[in-house]
Write a protein that holds these residues in place. Sequence first.
Motif, short mmCIF file in Angstrom:
data_model
loop_
_atom_site.label_atom_id
_atom_site.label_comp_id
_atom_site.label_asym_id
_atom_site.label_seq_id
_atom_site.Cartn_x
_atom_site.Cartn_y
_atom_site.Cartn_z
N TRP A 30 127.22 56.70 -38.25
CA TRP A 30 127.85 55.66 -39.06
C TRP A 30 127.62 54.26 -38.51
CZ3 TRP A 30 131.20 52.71 -36.26
CH2 TRP A 30 131.72 53.27 -35.09
N GLN A 31 127.24 54.14 -37.22
CA GLN A 31 127.23 52.82 -36.58
C GLN A 31 126.26 51.85 -37.23
OE1 GLN A 31 127.05 55.73 -34.83
NE2 GLN A 31 128.22 55.61 -32.93
N ILE A 32 125.01 52.28 -37.47
CA ILE A 32 124.01 51.35 -38.00
C ILE A 32 124.36 50.88 -39.42
CG2 ILE A 32 121.59 51.13 -38.72
CD1 ILE A 32 120.83 52.88 -36.35
N PRO A 33 124.68 51.79 -40.36
CA PRO A 33 125.04 51.30 -41.71
C PRO A 33 126.25 50.36 -41.69
CG PRO A 33 124.59 53.66 -41.76
CD PRO A 33 124.62 53.26 -40.33
N LEU A 34 127.28 50.74 -40.95
CA LEU A 34 128.49 49.91 -40.93
C LEU A 34 128.21 48.55 -40.30
CD1 LEU A 34 131.52 49.63 -41.43
CD2 LEU A 34 131.91 50.60 -39.15
N ALA A 35 127.48 48.54 -39.18
CA ALA A 35 127.19 47.26 -38.51
C ALA A 35 126.31 46.38 -39.37
CB ALA A 35 126.51 47.54 -37.16
N LEU A 36 125.29 46.96 -40.01
CA LEU A 36 124.38 46.17 -40.84
C LEU A 36 125.11 45.56 -42.04
CD1 LEU A 36 120.80 47.37 -41.89
CD2 LEU A 36 122.21 45.94 -43.35
N ILE A 37 125.80 46.40 -42.80
CA ILE A 37 126.46 45.93 -44.02
C ILE A 37 127.60 44.96 -43.68
CG2 ILE A 37 127.82 46.65 -46.02
CD1 ILE A 37 126.19 49.25 -46.04
N SER A 38 128.38 45.28 -42.66
CA SER A 38 129.50 44.40 -42.28
C SER A 38 129.00 43.04 -41.83
CB SER A 38 130.32 45.05 -41.16
OG SER A 38 130.88 46.28 -41.58
N THR A 39 127.94 43.03 -41.03
CA THR A 39 127.39 41.75 -40.56
C THR A 39 126.89 40.90 -41.71
OG1 THR A 39 126.74 42.76 -38.45
CG2 THR A 39 125.65 40.70 -39.07
N LEU A 40 126.12 41.52 -42.61
CA LEU A 40 125.61 40.77 -43.76
C LEU A 40 126.75 40.28 -44.63
CD1 LEU A 40 123.14 39.79 -45.30
CD2 LEU A 40 123.04 42.01 -46.46
N ALA A 98 117.42 45.42 -51.20
CA ALA A 98 117.24 46.72 -50.55
C ALA A 98 118.19 46.94 -49.39
CB ALA A 98 115.80 46.84 -50.06
N THR A 99 119.32 46.23 -49.38
CA THR A 99 120.25 46.34 -48.25
C THR A 99 120.78 47.75 -48.07
OG1 THR A 99 120.93 44.03 -48.58
CG2 THR A 99 122.36 45.42 -47.23
N ILE A 100 121.25 48.37 -49.16
CA ILE A 100 121.83 49.71 -49.06
C ILE A 100 120.76 50.72 -48.67
CG2 ILE A 100 123.11 51.50 -50.27
CD1 ILE A 100 124.72 49.03 -49.85
N LEU A 101 119.57 50.60 -49.26
CA LEU A 101 118.47 51.49 -48.90
C LEU A 101 118.16 51.37 -47.41
CD1 LEU A 101 116.21 53.43 -49.96
CD2 LEU A 101 114.77 51.40 -50.18
N ALA A 102 118.12 50.14 -46.91
CA ALA A 102 117.82 49.94 -45.49
C ALA A 102 118.93 50.48 -44.60
CB ALA A 102 117.61 48.45 -45.22
N ALA A 103 120.17 50.23 -44.98
CA ALA A 103 121.30 50.58 -44.12
C ALA A 103 121.39 52.08 -43.88
CB ALA A 103 122.60 50.07 -44.73
#
Length: 347
Positions: free
Chosen positions: A235-245, A271-276
């Motif tokens: 969960w760390q990468i998706p949460l950190a990416l989306i929260s930061t953006l 493509a944020t969700i795809l990347a996350a």
Amino acid sequence: MTLQTPPSPHIHSGMRISGMMLRVIAALIPAIICYTWFFGWGLIINSVIAILTAVASEALMLKLRKRPLKPFLGDGSAVLSGMLLAFCIPPLAPWWITVLGVAFALIIGKHLYGGLGYNPFNPAMVGYVMLLISFPLEMTSWMPPLILEQLEIGFIDTLGMIFFSHFPYGLSIDALSSATPLDAMKTDLGLSNTVSEIIESNALFGDFAGTGWEWVGNWLLLGGMYLIYKRVISWQIPLALISTLFVISAFFFLMDPDTYPSPLFHIFGGATILAAFFIATDPVSASTTPKGRIVYGIGIGIIIYVIRAWGSYPDAVAFAVLLMNMAAPTIDYYTQPRVYGHVRGKD
């Protein structure tokens, strides 16, 4: 030569590589169906081309490297790379665009470094960036949502457009294509229009992002949550990416809503969700330590916003991922977890 491994305990996850890849592919299917509904059959056709090219490129390189074909072709990694790249290519792009991008991704982005487990960069993003830089016209010819349905252009017509550049009704790719919501927003903001004026005057925009793109993002989000639930990704990468953006875009949006789009636009407009969930979480090229994943995701989120707001490209996901791929080994080095059995204050 001695084999260096981390100290015990060593726990097997119970999941093979092929099982992980199949679950990621399954998580993509609802978004692919939604994408096809809004933007036509192009993604399905491009996915077939991409998968065939990926498998052929993988087999060729394995043969040249004198490696067994069956275990590597059967793990599903080549198929997944092809599908992810096909997702990033405009649906009516010529067939050779998909072939070149996927072949470059597998041969240069993967096998040049030693194959699965050794590639420092995400292969799909390597292929995408090569295409974006080399063929900007073909890579920016996106479809407005539902236009192919309105013109009653079906599967056979789409095949003709992709393989033979044969467009029905005397149309051309320029007549059928338009900018993405991110590109349209960036261009119109440069013409001194406000965010609200751009959204109200352009049919590309939906409730908070792009028409059609919002729904695709929702299904990608659902697929990503499935992967976290099944422990295919952490969960760390998706949460950190989306929260930061979200935090950065909210800060600038609150400062000047006429110049900076809302956080939801940034999260669902590209493509944020795809990347996350599907790209940044690549277990080979991403950070692997728990703290490192958070730093890695934060870095991607920051770079995405900086390039979108002040750079030349409207969607910066691929560049952000590749830049943080380079930083991943250093991040892991400085965020290593405490060794099991270590006593504070003792060597």
